[in-house]
Design an enzyme around this catalytic site. Structure first.
Site, PDB file in Angstrom:
ATOM      1  N   LYS A  76       0.866  -1.183   0.000  1.00  0.00           N
ATOM      2  CA  LYS A  76       0.000   0.000   0.000  1.00  0.00           C
ATOM      3  C   LYS A  76       0.900   1.230   0.000  1.00  0.00           C
ATOM      4  O   LYS A  76       1.941   1.240   0.680  1.00  0.00           O
ATOM      5  CB  LYS A  76      -0.880  -0.035   1.254  1.00  0.00           C
ATOM      6  N   SER A 151      -9.673   1.894   2.934  1.00  0.00           N
ATOM      7  CA  SER A 151      -8.808   2.627   2.046  1.00  0.00           C
ATOM      8  C   SER A 151      -7.798   1.774   1.291  1.00  0.00           C
ATOM      9  O   SER A 151      -7.190   2.251   0.334  1.00  0.00           O
ATOM     10  CB  SER A 151      -8.048   3.687   2.848  1.00  0.00           C
ATOM     11  N   SER A 175      -9.864  -0.461   7.080  1.00  0.00           N
ATOM     12  CA  SER A 175      -9.298  -0.321   5.739  1.00  0.00           C
ATOM     13  C   SER A 175      -8.617  -1.550   5.157  1.00  0.00           C
ATOM     14  O   SER A 175      -8.280  -1.538   3.966  1.00  0.00           O
ATOM     15  CB  SER A 175      -8.297   0.824   5.721  1.00  0.00           C
TER      16      SER A 175
END
Ligand code: GLN
Length: 480
Positions: A76, A151, A175
């Site tokens: 990420k 997210s 997330s």
């Protein structure tokens, strides 16, 4: 080559010489390129990935392998990666090349994993739909009109579309778990303190945790083993026993919290009931439990997360690194314009509400009150874990929703986090795994464990996945 091979299968393919790490990296790079329309990646690091693959092939030839040697993964884009853009999907960091690796990145590399690149996300990890990214929204490979969740949407969509064997994500209020459920993959938010936050760009420091997103619970455990462990660079990092998956069937008592099940939409409830029956058929006992303060979790989470974000994000001042406005007339202009231009609207909303909650006159009414209720939420869980071993809940009230459905409705978006924020506030580990389909979209279930109880939720997840095939379904989407 099978793009949906799990890490265990890739391990045997590499060790048996069915393919080399270099071939595997070429294969994934080709798929990432062909799947550009999904927008899962912000940066692809082809040259270094191929160089790492060559070293992995040498290690494999010399039989110096660990579980991750030669396995291509992606991070990420909030984990700092030395020499590579780490943007946090924000204009504020569109030019930020980290001078060091996050502990998670370093540990996974040392364990032999190959970094393919950096995945798209909501800006500064604020969001539940991956629509707040400066680099544009990610599309859900199951239905491109839908969001992948957020997210960590780029990571979850990349695993679902077979663009990487696994990915890292981060979870502050859901997330990792919610995008995993929207994309039909397996994601684990570890206990707060299990995985080092060093080099993971901060959103809300008392909640942020890095964790794995993978095809199976077993793969998530393999990644976690490489990521976890005490790190002197993170003062909240815990000294704890390593996670150990054991899929032997010790019968467990599984708590069913009424607050998570009562208001579920009937089509979601049907899928989750079936999952519960499967767990019962494996010899586990499901019993009702109460978590009475659940309803307050979203309000508490958004006060605390906003407050912490407003202080964490004060470091972006246009002076030291990140976006700087051009030709300011004075220092105030430099701060003001750099921040106005650098942050997107959701990030600004969090900074404003967080600053308000911390301000003189409102601190007691909002921030302090939220901390007090957080304590009650945590106590609910501690009480429940006196009675049961794990908790079974939904991950999200719905399957992936359509893009643009909620982006203009922040409160509606925040309400998506109803089932994930409580475990975050309590610092508990929670696993999201696919457990069925609703109108051709994946549904996830959540297994919440006691603090440092990753071994039991992952073991239960493995048992469930040995019995069912939901994790082995893949989107019809194909790009080559
Ligand atoms: N959706 C939540 C938020 O927007 C959670 C985000 C996260 O876990 N990083 O804050």
């Amino acid at each position: 080559m099978n793009p949906y091979a799990n890490m265990a299968q890739l391990r045997s393919g590499l060790d048996n010489g069915d393919f080399s790490a270099e071939e595997l990296v070429h294969f994934y790079l080709g798929r990432i390129n062909a799947a550009a329309d999904l927008n899962c990646f912000i940066t692809v690091d082809s040259d270094r990935a191929l160089a790492a693959a060559k070293s992995a092939d040498k290690a494999i030839a010399d039989k110096r392998t660990g579980p991750l040697t030669g396995i291509p993964i992606a991070h990420k884009d909030l984990f700092c990666t030395e020499g590579l853009l780490t943007s946090c999907a924000s204009r504020m960091l569109h030019n930020f090349v980290a001078p060091y690796d996050a502990t998670v990145v370093d540990r996974l590399r040392k364990a032999g994993a190959i970094t393919l690149g950096k995945t798209n996300m909501d800006e500064f990890a604020m969001g539940s739909s991956n629509e707040t990214s400066f680099y544009g929204p990610v599309k859900n490979p199951w239905n491109q009109a839908c969001v992948p969740g957020g997210s960590s949407g780029g990571s979850a969509a990349a695993v679902a579309a077979g663009l990487a064997a696994a990915c890292t994500g981060s979870d502050t209020g859901g997330s990792i778990r919610q995008p995993a459920s929207f994309c039909g993959v397996t994601g684990l938010k570890p206990t707060y303190g299990r995985v080092s936050r060093y080099g993971m760009i901060a959103f809300a420091s008392s909640l942020d945790q890095g964790g794995p997103i993978a095809c199976t619970a077993s793969d998530a455990g393999t990644l976690l083993n490489a990521m976890e462990g005490h790190d002197p660079n993170d003062s909240t990092s815990a000294i704890a026993e390593a996670t150990d998956i054991d899929s032997s069937r010790r019968p467990l008592k599984i708590g069913i919290p009424s607050q998570y099940w009562n208001d579920l939409d009937s089509s979601m409830a049907k899928v989750l009931e079936a999952a519960r029956h499967t767990l019962e058929s494996l010899g586990h006992d499901c019993v009702p439990v109460e978590l009475p303060h659940t309803e307050a979790a979203i309000a508490v989470y958004y006060v605390i997360a906003g407050a912490e974000a407003s202080t964490n994000l004060s470091r972006y001042d246009g002076v030291r690194y990140g976006h700087r406005t051009t030709s300011p007339e004075n220092l105030d202009d430099l701060y003001q314009f750099s921040r106005t231009e650098g942050f997107g609207s959701e990030v600004k909303r969090r900074i404003l509400t967080g600053t308000y909650a911390l301000s003189v006159g409102y601190y007691d009414a909002y921030y302090l009150k939220a901390q007090q209720i957080r304590r009650l939420i945590r106590q609910d869980f501690l009480d429940a874990f006196m009675e049961v071993d794990v908790l079974l809940t939904p991950v999200s009230p719905s399957t992936a929703f359509e893009r643009e459905a909620l982006i203009e409705d922040p409160v509606g978006m925040y309400q998506q986090d109803i089932y994930t924020t409580p475990a975050s506030l309590a610092g508990l580990p929670a696993l999201s795994l696919p457990c069925g389909m609703r109108e051709q979209m994946p549904v996830g279930m959540q297994l919440i464990g006691p603090h440092f109880g990753e071994s039991s939720i992952l073991s239960l997840g493995c048992q469930y996945q040995n019995e069912t095939d939901w994790h082995a379904l893949h989107p019809a989407y194909e790009h080559d």
